[in-house]
Design a protein around this motif. Structure first.
Motif, PDB file in Angstrom:
ATOM      1  N   ALA A  99       0.847  -1.207   0.000  1.00  0.00           N
ATOM      2  CA  ALA A  99       0.000   0.000   0.000  1.00  0.00           C
ATOM      3  C   ALA A  99       0.873   1.244   0.000  1.00  0.00           C
ATOM      4  O   ALA A  99       1.820   1.358   0.778  1.00  0.00           O
ATOM      5  N   SER A 100       0.558   2.190  -0.881  1.00  0.00           N
ATOM      6  CA  SER A 100       1.433   3.351  -1.018  1.00  0.00           C
ATOM      7  C   SER A 100       0.817   4.616  -0.433  1.00  0.00           C
ATOM      8  O   SER A 100       1.433   5.660  -0.469  1.00  0.00           O
ATOM      9  N   SER A 101      -0.394   4.532   0.097  1.00  0.00           N
ATOM     10  CA  SER A 101      -0.971   5.711   0.747  1.00  0.00           C
ATOM     11  C   SER A 101      -1.731   5.252   1.987  1.00  0.00           C
ATOM     12  O   SER A 101      -2.042   4.065   2.130  1.00  0.00           O
ATOM     13  N   ALA A 102      -2.026   6.223   2.856  1.00  0.00           N
ATOM     14  CA  ALA A 102      -2.729   5.887   4.095  1.00  0.00           C
ATOM     15  C   ALA A 102      -4.091   5.270   3.788  1.00  0.00           C
ATOM     16  O   ALA A 102      -4.491   4.275   4.388  1.00  0.00           O
ATOM     17  N   LEU A 103      -4.785   5.857   2.829  1.00  0.00           N
ATOM     18  CA  LEU A 103      -6.124   5.377   2.500  1.00  0.00           C
ATOM     19  C   LEU A 103      -6.083   3.971   1.898  1.00  0.00           C
ATOM     20  O   LEU A 103      -6.896   3.105   2.221  1.00  0.00           O
ATOM     21  N   GLU A 104      -5.092   3.760   1.035  1.00  0.00           N
ATOM     22  CA  GLU A 104      -4.940   2.444   0.417  1.00  0.00           C
ATOM     23  C   GLU A 104      -4.652   1.389   1.485  1.00  0.00           C
ATOM     24  O   GLU A 104      -5.148   0.251   1.413  1.00  0.00           O
ATOM     25  N   LEU A 105      -3.866   1.783   2.500  1.00  0.00           N
ATOM     26  CA  LEU A 105      -3.548   0.855   3.582  1.00  0.00           C
ATOM     27  C   LEU A 105      -4.818   0.478   4.349  1.00  0.00           C
ATOM     28  O   LEU A 105      -5.017  -0.687   4.707  1.00  0.00           O
ATOM     29  N   VAL A 106      -5.680   1.477   4.595  1.00  0.00           N
ATOM     30  CA  VAL A 106      -6.936   1.201   5.306  1.00  0.00           C
ATOM     31  C   VAL A 106      -7.756   0.193   4.509  1.00  0.00           C
ATOM     32  O   VAL A 106      -8.243  -0.811   5.048  1.00  0.00           O
ATOM     33  N   ARG A 107      -7.883   0.439   3.217  1.00  0.00           N
ATOM     34  CA  ARG A 107      -8.706  -0.442   2.367  1.00  0.00           C
ATOM     35  C   ARG A 107      -8.131  -1.842   2.294  1.00  0.00           C
ATOM     36  O   ARG A 107      -8.852  -2.834   2.429  1.00  0.00           O
ATOM     37  N   ALA A 108      -6.809  -1.926   2.080  1.00  0.00           N
ATOM     38  CA  ALA A 108      -6.177  -3.240   1.952  1.00  0.00           C
ATOM     39  C   ALA A 108      -6.274  -4.013   3.272  1.00  0.00           C
ATOM     40  O   ALA A 108      -6.513  -5.230   3.273  1.00  0.00           O
ATOM     41  N   THR A 109      -6.128  -3.288   4.392  1.00  0.00           N
ATOM     42  CA  THR A 109      -6.208  -3.954   5.691  1.00  0.00           C
ATOM     43  C   THR A 109      -7.625  -4.481   5.926  1.00  0.00           C
ATOM     44  O   THR A 109      -7.815  -5.599   6.413  1.00  0.00           O
ATOM     45  N   ALA A 110      -8.610  -3.651   5.574  1.00  0.00           N
ATOM     46  CA  ALA A 110     -10.001  -4.081   5.765  1.00  0.00           C
ATOM     47  C   ALA A 110     -10.279  -5.330   4.935  1.00  0.00           C
ATOM     48  O   ALA A 110     -10.957  -6.254   5.401  1.00  0.00           O
ATOM     49  N   ALA A 111      -9.743  -5.381   3.710  1.00  0.00           N
ATOM     50  CA  ALA A 111      -9.962  -6.547   2.847  1.00  0.00           C
ATOM     51  C   ALA A 111      -9.293  -7.784   3.441  1.00  0.00           C
ATOM     52  O   ALA A 111      -9.875  -8.877   3.477  1.00  0.00           O
ATOM     53  N   LEU A 112      -8.074  -7.598   3.951  1.00  0.00           N
ATOM     54  CA  LEU A 112      -7.366  -8.732   4.554  1.00  0.00           C
ATOM     55  C   LEU A 112      -8.095  -9.193   5.817  1.00  0.00           C
ATOM     56  O   LEU A 112      -8.256 -10.397   6.054  1.00  0.00           O
ATOM     57  N   ALA A 113      -8.563  -8.221   6.608  1.00  0.00           N
ATOM     58  CA  ALA A 113      -9.275  -8.558   7.853  1.00  0.00           C
ATOM     59  C   ALA A 113     -10.538  -9.347   7.541  1.00  0.00           C
ATOM     60  O   ALA A 113     -10.890 -10.293   8.249  1.00  0.00           O
ATOM     61  N   ALA A 114     -11.202  -8.982   6.456  1.00  0.00           N
ATOM     62  CA  ALA A 114     -12.465  -9.636   6.104  1.00  0.00           C
ATOM     63  C   ALA A 114     -12.258 -11.080   5.677  1.00  0.00           C
ATOM     64  O   ALA A 114     -13.199 -11.871   5.673  1.00  0.00           O
ATOM     65  N   SER A 115     -11.026 -11.447   5.318  1.00  0.00           N
ATOM     66  CA  SER A 115     -10.766 -12.830   4.895  1.00  0.00           C
ATOM     67  C   SER A 115     -10.991 -13.798   6.058  1.00  0.00           C
ATOM     68  O   SER A 115     -11.314 -14.958   5.854  1.00  0.00           O
ATOM     69  N   GLY A 116     -10.783 -13.298   7.293  1.00  0.00           N
ATOM     70  CA  GLY A 116     -10.982 -14.137   8.465  1.00  0.00           C
ATOM     71  C   GLY A 116      -9.976 -15.270   8.565  1.00  0.00           C
ATOM     72  O   GLY A 116     -10.109 -16.163   9.401  1.00  0.00           O
ATOM     73  N   SER A 117      -8.956 -15.255   7.735  1.00  0.00           N
ATOM     74  CA  SER A 117      -7.999 -16.350   7.696  1.00  0.00           C
ATOM     75  C   SER A 117      -6.908 -16.161   8.753  1.00  0.00           C
ATOM     76  O   SER A 117      -6.350 -15.072   8.910  1.00  0.00           O
TER      77      SER A 117
END
Lengths: 266, 211
Positions: free
Chosen positions: B13-31
């Motif tokens: 992730a290259s920006s703060a907002l992108e990091l938020v989005r990518a983290t939320a997507a990873l968190a949603a994986s539940g893995s």
């Protein structure tokens, strides 16, 4: 604000001496922060509030910094600090707008009805005068946010007071609109003044959302509970706002539902 | 779907907002495989991403605990978020960190989360000896924290005491039940507790413990 932890006697001593204003500054802050009940606290803070002079940018810690902190501390010592009202009214006419701001907040904390007329006078020009930007800095001519909030806290809900506040509900700055809506909601209890605050909970700027949270809490507007829980802001602030609904409000949702909403944010 | 691309998206992730989005997507994986990366995000000084990571770690639950406990104690920001995650997971391996956070952390929001977490520990799966030790440790810390200087922490302590007492199913008359009720009485009394909302919450807890 750094330094060793001090006790009440030390705080009073620092305020009593006059050699070192930075010591007085800290002493005044300490007495307010710790809600000192000592009989000398209010008289010493009143003395410190009198200790002001025109701004002298070269003078290190400004004299008025002590007076401002004394005003803030007197507000925190409400209602015991009622003896300070005449001196705070004097400070409300000071040329230093930062001191006027601190005095207005303290007068609001003290629920000083004597302050309603002078505050209305300062706001009487409306957004175009009292609410205009100063030429030299990004502040308004009058500390409008503090003045409006004080009117709401003091609670004198006459048509004249409402008429002074209402024009500020369309001020260009969202924080001023928020303060005006809060005061109008507190004074009139009319749901239409909650609408702008609910809208500001969805503002794009975090500091605006935070202000709207605090204002809904101060007004105790319980129908806002769900919107508060859902606001994009720190849970700490949402908890303060919900506490305000519990303590300052009435009606639905009731206490048990509000406490459950708070539990969910811990 | 493999979580690896989601992990890479967080790392790249290259920006703060992108990091938020990518983290939320990873968190949603539940893995569970997402846990190390989510823990790493706690140290990135990005509150939006940290909130999403905490949610993800709570959803992963017990498999995330070891990663959380391995955080460097000197990384204060990350530890504060880890306390929230551990409080939400309720795994008893987090007990010591929660107790330490409640009694010593400088941030009221961290102490608040720790107090709630101590009342929500998963006790049922434990053998009775261990369960007793955990309960006493948590109770002692909560009782000590009833004198915290911040109203919101005392509020959370009332919630924590209620949760611990209900979860422990101490019979009325048991010394731990009595000491919980005594502490809640103090928190519900205007002579000893200045914040109305804390008094109300403590009174509600008492009502639930003494039906």
């Amino acid at each position: 604000m750094a330094g060793e932890p001090i006790n009440e006697a030390e705080a009073l001593g620092r305020l009593r001496q006059s050699e070192d204003p930075s010591m007085q500054y800290y002493g005044a802050w300490w007495l307010g922060r710790n809600r000192s009940q000592h009989p000398d606290a209010v008289p010493l803070l009143i003395e410190a509030l009198k200790q002001r002079r025109p701004r002298d940018p070269g003078a290190g810690v400004e004299e008025n910094a002590v007076a401002r902190n004394a005003a803030r501390a007197l507000g925190k010592l409400a209602p015991a600090a009622h003896a300070a009202v005449p001196e705070l009214l004097d400070a409300l006419a000071d040329p230093d707008d930062g001191l006027r701001e601190a005095a207005a907040r303290a007068l609001g904390d003290l629920r000083a009805r004597e302050a309603v007329a002078p505050i209305c006078t300062r706001l009487a020009g409306g957004p175009a005068v009292a609410g205009a930007r100063q030429t030299s800095c990004p502040r308004l001519v009058e500390p409008c946010e503090a003045l409006l909030e004080a009117l709401g806290e003091i609670g004198v809900a006459t048509p004249e007071v409402l008429a002074v506040i209402e024009p500020f509900s369309s001020h260009e700055w969202p924080l001023i609109r928020s303060a005006a809506a809060r005061a109008l909601l507190q004074l009139s209890g009319e749901a239409r003044w909650a609408e702008p605050l609910l809208a500001l909970l969805g503002d794009g700027q975090l500091h605006v959302r935070r202000a709207a949270l605090m204002d809904l809490g101060a007004a105790g507007w319980r129908p806002a509970a769900e919107a508060i829980s859902a606001t994009l802001a720190e849970n700490s602030l949402k908890l303060i706002a919900l506490r305000g609904l519990v303590e300052n409000g009435s009606g639905e949702p009731g206490e048990d539902a509000l406490l459950a909403a708070m539990d969910a944010l811990l | 779907m493999s979580v690896q691309p989601l992990i890479s998206a967080v790392q790249d992730a290259s920006s703060a907002l992108e990091l938020v989005r990518a983290t939320a997507a990873l968190a949603a994986s539940g893995s569970a495989a997402a846990a190390p990366t989510l823990v790493e995000v706690l140290g990135f000084n990005n509150p939006g991403a940290a909130v999403a990571a905490v949610d993800g770690l709570i959803a992963i639950g017990s498999p995330a605990v070891d990663h959380l406990l391995q955080l460097d104690p000197r990384n204060y920001g990350a530890r504060a978020w880890a306390v929230r995650a551990l409080a939400g997971i309720g795994d008893v391996r987090g007990l010591d960190l929660l107790v330490e956070a409640l009694l010593t952390d400088v941030g009221p929001s961290v102490r608040r989360a720790a107090a709630k977490g101590l009342g929500a520990l998963a006790l049922d799966a434990l053998a009775s000896g261990e369960r007793n030790t955990v309960q006493q440790h948590a109770l002692t810390a909560l009782l000590e924290a009833t004198s915290d200087g911040e109203w919101v922490v005392r509020y959370a302590v009332a919630v924590g005491l209620e949760g611990l007492a209900l979860g422990s199913r101490w019979p009325t008359g048991h010394s731990s039940h009595s000491s919980s009720c005594t502490a809640l009485c103090r928190l519900s009394d205007a002579a000893t507790e200045e914040a109305t909302v804390v008094r109300l919450r403590a009174a509600l807890a008492l009502q639930r413990l003494q039906p």
